[in-house]
Enzyme design. Sequence first.
Site, PDB file in Angstrom:
ATOM      1  N   SER A 125       0.838  -1.200   0.000  1.00 39.60           N
ATOM      2  CA  SER A 125       0.000   0.000   0.000  1.00 39.60           C
ATOM      3  C   SER A 125       0.871   1.247   0.000  1.00 39.60           C
ATOM      4  CB  SER A 125      -0.854  -0.024   1.274  1.00 39.60           C
ATOM      5  OG  SER A 125      -1.396   1.240   1.522  1.00 39.60           O
ATOM      6  N   TYR A 149      -1.874  -0.846  10.855  1.00 46.20           N
ATOM      7  CA  TYR A 149      -2.116  -1.416   9.518  1.00 46.20           C
ATOM      8  C   TYR A 149      -0.920  -1.154   8.609  1.00 46.20           C
ATOM      9  CZ  TYR A 149      -3.685  -1.554   4.677  1.00 46.20           C
ATOM     10  OH  TYR A 149      -3.753  -1.796   3.323  1.00 46.20           O
ATOM     11  N   LYS A 153       2.182  -3.700   6.824  1.00 47.71           N
ATOM     12  CA  LYS A 153       2.633  -3.775   5.416  1.00 47.71           C
ATOM     13  C   LYS A 153       4.149  -3.560   5.332  1.00 47.71           C
ATOM     14  CE  LYS A 153      -1.453  -4.346   3.485  1.00 47.71           C
ATOM     15  NZ  LYS A 153      -1.834  -5.629   2.888  1.00 47.71           N
TER      16      LYS A 153
HETATM   17  N1  NAD Z   1      -8.796  -1.015  -0.719  1.00 46.77           N
HETATM   18  C1  NAD Z   1      -7.772  -0.200  -0.524  1.00 46.77           C
HETATM   19  O1  NAD Z   1      -7.957   1.016  -0.460  1.00 46.77           O
HETATM   20  C2  NAD Z   1      -6.364  -0.736  -0.403  1.00 46.77           C
HETATM   21  C3  NAD Z   1      -5.288   0.147  -0.565  1.00 46.77           C
HETATM   22  C4  NAD Z   1      -3.995  -0.345  -0.445  1.00 46.77           C
HETATM   23  C5  NAD Z   1      -3.781  -1.703  -0.165  1.00 46.77           C
HETATM   24  N2  NAD Z   1      -4.849  -2.523  -0.010  1.00 46.77           N
HETATM   25  C6  NAD Z   1      -4.592  -3.936   0.296  1.00 46.77           C
HETATM   26  O2  NAD Z   1      -5.150  -4.732  -0.736  1.00 46.77           O
HETATM   27  C7  NAD Z   1      -5.626  -5.972  -0.221  1.00 46.77           C
HETATM   28  C8  NAD Z   1      -7.065  -6.173  -0.640  1.00 46.77           C
HETATM   29  O3  NAD Z   1      -7.837  -5.066  -0.195  1.00 46.77           O
HETATM   30  P1  NAD Z   1      -9.402  -4.988  -0.428  1.00 46.77           P
HETATM   31  O4  NAD Z   1      -9.767  -3.546  -0.480  1.00 46.77           O
HETATM   32  O5  NAD Z   1      -9.814  -5.884  -1.532  1.00 46.77           O
HETATM   33  O6  NAD Z   1      -9.895  -5.588   0.964  1.00 46.77           O
HETATM   34  P2  NAD Z   1     -11.144  -6.515   1.292  1.00 46.77           P
HETATM   35  O7  NAD Z   1     -11.340  -6.464   2.762  1.00 46.77           O
HETATM   36  O8  NAD Z   1     -12.290  -6.191   0.406  1.00 46.77           O
HETATM   37  O9  NAD Z   1     -10.590  -7.953   0.860  1.00 46.77           O
HETATM   38  C9  NAD Z   1      -9.743  -8.719   1.693  1.00 46.77           C
HETATM   39  C10 NAD Z   1     -10.247 -10.153   1.677  1.00 46.77           C
HETATM   40  O10 NAD Z   1      -9.389 -10.936   2.493  1.00 46.77           O
HETATM   41  C11 NAD Z   1     -10.172 -11.803   3.280  1.00 46.77           C
HETATM   42  N3  NAD Z   1      -9.369 -12.121   4.485  1.00 46.77           N
HETATM   43  C12 NAD Z   1      -8.912 -11.278   5.441  1.00 46.77           C
HETATM   44  N4  NAD Z   1      -8.217 -11.956   6.375  1.00 46.77           N
HETATM   45  C13 NAD Z   1      -8.219 -13.259   5.989  1.00 46.77           C
HETATM   46  C14 NAD Z   1      -7.665 -14.442   6.535  1.00 46.77           C
HETATM   47  N5  NAD Z   1      -7.013 -14.453   7.689  1.00 46.77           N
HETATM   48  N6  NAD Z   1      -7.846 -15.618   5.867  1.00 46.77           N
HETATM   49  C15 NAD Z   1      -8.532 -15.644   4.691  1.00 46.77           C
HETATM   50  N7  NAD Z   1      -9.090 -14.541   4.146  1.00 46.77           N
HETATM   51  C16 NAD Z   1      -8.935 -13.369   4.783  1.00 46.77           C
HETATM   52  C17 NAD Z   1     -11.453 -11.033   3.567  1.00 46.77           C
HETATM   53  O11 NAD Z   1     -12.554 -11.855   3.867  1.00 46.77           O
HETATM   54  C18 NAD Z   1     -11.659 -10.301   2.232  1.00 46.77           C
HETATM   55  O12 NAD Z   1     -12.447 -11.050   1.347  1.00 46.77           O
HETATM   56  C19 NAD Z   1      -5.394  -5.901   1.291  1.00 46.77           C
HETATM   57  O13 NAD Z   1      -4.178  -6.559   1.582  1.00 46.77           O
HETATM   58  C20 NAD Z   1      -5.270  -4.420   1.565  1.00 46.77           C
HETATM   59  O14 NAD Z   1      -4.479  -4.176   2.687  1.00 46.77           O
HETATM   60  C21 NAD Z   1      -6.127  -2.080  -0.130  1.00 46.77           C
END
Ligand code: NAD
Length: 348
Positions: A125, A149, A153
């Site tokens: 991120s 958080y 990362k």
């Molecule tokens: N959305 C954003 O703004 C953003 C920005 C930068 C980085 N990210 C990173 O991108 C990735 C995806 O983000 P997103 O927005 O799709 O999030 P999200 O919460 O929609 O998706 C994450 C998924 O991971 C699953 N999950 C979480 N912990 C788990 C575990 N222990 N075992 C199995 N499944 C698990 C959740 O059920 C969910 O379906 C994450 O790592 C997040 O940190 C997101």
Amino acid sequence: MKNILVTGGMGFIGSHTVIALIEAGFNVIILDNLCNSEITTLKQIEKISGHYPEFYFANLMHKASIEAVFMQQEIHGVIHFAALKAVGESVDKPLSYYQNNLVGTLNLCQVMQEFNVFNLVFSSSATVYGDKNPIPYKEDMPLSATSPYGQSKVMIEQMLQDLHLSEPRWNISLLRYFNPIGAHSSGLLGENPKGIPNNLMPYIAQVATGQRQALGIFGNDYNTPDGTGIRDYIHVMDLANGHLKALAQLASQNSANQTNRNKTSVEAYNLGAGHGYSVLEVVKAFENATGVHIPFKKLARRAGDIAAFYADTHKANKVLDWQVERGLTQMCSDTWRWQLNLSKRANS
Ligand SMILES: NC(=O)c1ccc[n+]([C@@H]2O[C@H](COP(=O)([O-])OP(=O)(O)OC[C@H]3O[C@@H](n4cnc5c(N)ncnc54)[C@H](O)[C@@H]3O)[C@@H](O)[C@H]2O)c1
């Protein structure tokens, strides 16, 4: 690299990436514990892509559940999205965030190593740039974090660097996402946050449907042209395509590696648009794209927020041959199409 395990593939970015992977001919296996997603997403993926992906309801906290997947499937590479991601919540529940994000990644990497799978694309991120670096952010800047958080990362990136040093077959892309918004253009897939949205676009969309009264804008006295914070927004399907490019890059390094052992690497790439929009610009763009008025109120700055940041995307443009194709208007109209469908589903 044909068979790709997608952890967190039921979530917002994961599900859109699954669509892009299926359309590109990959065989997708999803692992998710549904802690922040819905099982109905599988049906939506099938409606869009014509393919119902293999799904394992499993928690990365349980190493044996991951091993079970690797025993049943021949996996060539992993895209690792699964994580808890709410910055504010991580301040209140640091142990949950460190446990889920760090232990989950540790377990996954241990199992990958046991099964000789070394290709990994990791969801990092822009938050790893902390609050001291000048903009635009470049991949070689020092990393820091302003929340548990973000720290999770930074720590995972460091752990993956160490892993590659210990075993050069590890071949890893660290994708540093900026602000993903938008939805699939079909209106069948998008972001559906549980509870009050933490991010700007889902909040705007819920104000537009009348679920929330007004948008709160945190800070209108920043040193930016209109005083509101500037962020680098990227369409989630452009972000999804970045993962295909990262896999292609890993695959090319693997084939180069057969003659030269030093080609595999851990490389970080910024995935953003390379420029920013202010909160007020996003509100205006949404109103123009949808014809819906968005009432807002200006509130005090939120602790920890910074005035502006956006990505330097030269490395991803050049090395991954990736650029964004969709602009802010499409991000808004795709979000709106999805939000309308979501409201229809909720009312039926
Ligand atoms: N959305 C954003 O703004 C953003 C920005 C930068 C980085 N990210 C990173 O991108 C990735 C995806 O983000 P997103 O927005 O799709 O999030 P999200 O919460 O929609 O998706 C994450 C998924 O991971 C699953 N999950 C979480 N912990 C788990 C575990 N222990 N075992 C199995 N499944 C698990 C959740 O059920 C969910 O379906 C994450 O790592 C997040 O940190 C997101």
